[in-house]
Design an enzyme around this catalytic site. Structure first.
Site, PDB file in Angstrom:
ATOM      1  N   GLU A 273      34.426   8.497  -0.528  1.00  0.00           N
ATOM      2  CA  GLU A 273      33.831   9.880  -1.304  1.00  0.00           C
ATOM      3  C   GLU A 273      32.492  10.278  -0.148  1.00  0.00           C
ATOM      4  O   GLU A 273      31.599  10.134  -0.977  1.00  0.00           O
ATOM      5  CB  GLU A 273      33.459   9.332  -2.309  1.00  0.00           C
ATOM      6  N   ARG A 276      26.674  12.973   1.709  1.00  0.00           N
ATOM      7  CA  ARG A 276      25.160  13.484   2.425  1.00  0.00           C
ATOM      8  C   ARG A 276      26.221  13.951   3.870  1.00  0.00           C
ATOM      9  O   ARG A 276      25.608  14.817   4.179  1.00  0.00           O
ATOM     10  CB  ARG A 276      24.052  12.074   2.213  1.00  0.00           C
ATOM     11  N   ARG A 312      13.863  15.567  -2.420  1.00  0.00           N
ATOM     12  CA  ARG A 312      13.644  13.778  -2.134  1.00  0.00           C
ATOM     13  C   ARG A 312      12.116  13.725  -1.692  1.00  0.00           C
ATOM     14  O   ARG A 312      12.503  12.208  -1.631  1.00  0.00           O
ATOM     15  CB  ARG A 312      14.715  14.424  -0.469  1.00  0.00           C
ATOM     16  N   TYR A 316      11.485   9.969  -3.647  1.00  0.00           N
ATOM     17  CA  TYR A 316      12.187   8.376  -2.803  1.00  0.00           C
ATOM     18  C   TYR A 316      11.324   8.740  -0.860  1.00  0.00           C
ATOM     19  O   TYR A 316      11.518   8.069  -0.278  1.00  0.00           O
ATOM     20  CB  TYR A 316      13.462   9.270  -1.643  1.00  0.00           C
ATOM     21  N   CYS A 342       1.716  22.124  -9.527  1.00  0.00           N
ATOM     22  CA  CYS A 342       0.645  21.413  -9.935  1.00  0.00           C
ATOM     23  C   CYS A 342       1.017  20.498  -9.804  1.00  0.00           C
ATOM     24  O   CYS A 342       0.630  19.728 -10.736  1.00  0.00           O
ATOM     25  CB  CYS A 342       0.205  22.119 -11.071  1.00  0.00           C
ATOM     26  N   GLU A 343       1.041  19.336  -8.554  1.00  0.00           N
ATOM     27  CA  GLU A 343       1.125  18.315  -8.603  1.00  0.00           C
ATOM     28  C   GLU A 343       1.081  17.254  -7.623  1.00  0.00           C
ATOM     29  O   GLU A 343       0.752  18.177  -6.217  1.00  0.00           O
ATOM     30  CB  GLU A 343       2.874  17.624  -8.363  1.00  0.00           C
ATOM     31  N   TYR A 371      21.348  17.127  -1.409  1.00  0.00           N
ATOM     32  CA  TYR A 371      20.354  16.558  -2.852  1.00  0.00           C
ATOM     33  C   TYR A 371      19.646  17.012  -2.199  1.00  0.00           C
ATOM     34  O   TYR A 371      18.102  16.999  -2.514  1.00  0.00           O
ATOM     35  CB  TYR A 371      19.813  14.621  -2.306  1.00  0.00           C
TER      36      TYR A 371
HETATM   37  C1  LIG Z   1      26.961   9.522  -4.595  1.00  0.00           C
HETATM   38  C2  LIG Z   1      27.808   8.966  -4.750  1.00  0.00           C
HETATM   39  C3  LIG Z   1      28.543   9.299  -3.936  1.00  0.00           C
HETATM   40  C4  LIG Z   1      28.416  10.404  -2.589  1.00  0.00           C
HETATM   41  O1  LIG Z   1      26.940   9.546  -1.299  1.00  0.00           O
HETATM   42  P1  LIG Z   1      26.829  10.311  -0.498  1.00  0.00           P
HETATM   43  O2  LIG Z   1      25.369   8.966   0.001  1.00  0.00           O
HETATM   44  O3  LIG Z   1      26.169  11.365  -0.299  1.00  0.00           O
HETATM   45  O4  LIG Z   1      27.931  10.195   0.824  1.00  0.00           O
HETATM   46  C5  LIG Z   1      29.766   8.916  -3.519  1.00  0.00           C
HETATM   47  N1  LIG Z   1      30.672   8.265  -4.789  1.00  0.00           N
HETATM   48  C6  LIG Z   1      29.791   7.990  -5.774  1.00  0.00           C
HETATM   49  C7  LIG Z   1      30.457   6.929  -6.618  1.00  0.00           C
HETATM   50  C8  LIG Z   1      28.345   8.357  -5.591  1.00  0.00           C
HETATM   51  O5  LIG Z   1      27.662   8.689  -6.241  1.00  0.00           O
END
Ligand SMILES: *Cc1c(COP(=O)(O)O)cnc(C)c1O
Length: 418
Positions: A273, A276, A312, A316, A342-343, A371
């Site tokens: 999955e 990024r 970001r 972060y 304004c922050e 992101y």
């Molecule tokens: C956010 C997320 C991803 C993707 O994460 P990356 O760091 O962008 O690769 C994959 N699986 C789940 C369950 C997530 O919450």
């Protein structure tokens, strides 16, 4: 690896000067490289070509329809976390049988819609959710395919906000309670147990956490096999990091080389999955310098992109490289690059040594494809900004800049105030 490079004095997106795009489409502006996206998807697909697999792109990193369409056309699946993302994935032509659905707070309506669409599986994050899915599936006289999201208690050594695989996190089911949850799931009439899933965090730049997490999951998988569960899918999540500053993350092939020997010979389909690592370096945010301001022992470069456009750094404390779109000999200054919001938290960089720029010049915020737009908001009543995709010499608007009417479109004034 990406396709945003200087040619002579100008920064290019593939074969188009970034300045030309900024002038045509205005700023702030997100620009994505088609070639980079394609390359990053292919890197995953190639790395696992010898094993049955599905790359399920995590939509939350960037859910623009054109980006999704590009990936869909290459055979990509989707990792979704909401009904809205299900809608987007299907609309972009990602087949339902390549969609996995994660998230700790799926609503009844979202579950119903996902069942109706016949997605590949739900990645279930709690016992309560399991019972809810069973109930909804029962009402629909169908069986819900599920994997349990297992929290392997691995420290991914990343930012605490984007680490997800440890005991104290809200995500998944503790690995110690996995077996009893699987037994529970198999006893539910409207549930079909078909997978195991884990995802330990984001922006992970080492291989070890992936290996350690999978090793733990495989021990569980062996136990499940012994108990005659029919596990068809092993979903290893996303989380591979990218280069923002000087990180040297492994590429998908490096990880595949370590993971594939661990699962060789198993009769399963591997799912990953990535978010990024597919879109991050495939996008930049172009912003215009509005003002230069000398503060108390400090300089500020005030730009037209705010924390609402790229959250970001504020959220972060994330680092993004910032470069002038026109390259020339410049002196360096140390400066905060801040937006118009304004922050005090509205900054793109703090105390950064950057090339001295003038009012009206363009800056490129690098590695902003993930992101970035997907986390943006209308804070300070700023319309959403435009997005452009570049493919060789071609550039296309893939999201029109929002306008003021968009801001109030869904609002209503009660009768007694009219
Ligand atoms: C956010 C997320 C991803 C993707 O994460 P990356 O760091 O962008 O690769 C994959 N699986 C789940 C369950 C997530 O919450």
């Amino acid at each position: 690896m990406h396709f945003f490079n200087y040619k002579g004095a100008e920064l290019y997106a593939e074969e188009v000067p970034v300045r030309a795009l900024a002038e045509k489409y205005g700023t702030p502006l997100y620009i994505y490289s088609h070639k980079t996206l394609q390359r990053h998807f292919d890197a995953y697909d190639q790395a696992y070509r010898k094993f049955p697999h599905i790359v399920c792109y995590a939509l939350k990193a960037n859910s623009n329809g054109a980006v999704l369409r590009l990936l869909a056309k290459r055979g990509c699946g989707a990792d979704i976390v909401s009904g809205g993302e299900l809608f987007r994935a299907l609309k972009a032509g990602i087949p339902a049988e390549k969609i996995v659905y994660a998230g700790v707070g799926k609503t009844e309506e979202e579950i119903r819609n996902a069942l109706k669409a016949k997605i590949l599986m739900f990645n279930v994050e709690s016992e309560d959710e399991l019972r809810e899915i069973d109930k909804v599936a029962g009402k629909m006289k169908t069986k819900a395919p599920i994997a349990l999201r297992i929290n392997p208690d691995i420290n991914a050594s990343t930012h605490p906000y984007i680490s997800t695989g440890m005991r104290e996190h809200k995500f998944g089911i503790s690995i110690d309670e996995a077996l009893e949850n699987y037994r529970l799931a198999s006893g539910l009439k409207n549930i079909r147990v078909i997978g195991v899933q884990k995802h330990i965090g984001s922006q992970i730049t080492k291989i070890d956490p992936f290996v350690d997490a999978l090793t733990r999951i495989l021990i569980l998988l062996d136990r499940l096999n012994k108990e005659k569960f029919d596990i068809r899918y092993l979903d290893i999540g996303g989380g591979l990091g990218i280069t923002y500053a000087d990180e040297k993350p492994p590429v998908p092939a490096d990880i595949a080389r370590k993971l594939l020997p661990l699962i060789n010979g198993r009769d399963i389909t591997l799912i990953m999955e990535p978010g990024r690592s597919i879109v991050g370096n495939a996008g930049i945010l172009v912003t215009k310098v509005l003002y230069l301001k000398k503060g108390e022992g400090k300089e500020f470069v005030i730009v037209d992109a705010g924390m609402n456009d790229l959250m970001r750094p504020s959220l972060y404390d994330a680092y993004h490289k910032i470069v002038p779109v026109a390259r020339k000999k410049r002196s360096m200054i140390i400066s905060d690059i801040v937006g118009p919001i304004c922050e005090s938290g509205d900054f793109i960089a703090k105390g950064r040594e950057i090339a001295k720029v003038n009012r009206g010049e363009y800056l490129a915020v690098m590695s902003a494809g993930a992101y970035g737009m997907s986390m943006s908001s209308n804070y300070n009543s700023r319309p959403f900004i435009a997005e452009v995709m570049v493919n060789g010499k071609t550039h296309s608007l893939i999201r029109k800049r929002g306008n003021y009417e968009d801001l109030v479109r869904n609002e209503a004034i009660p009768g007694y105030l009219r």
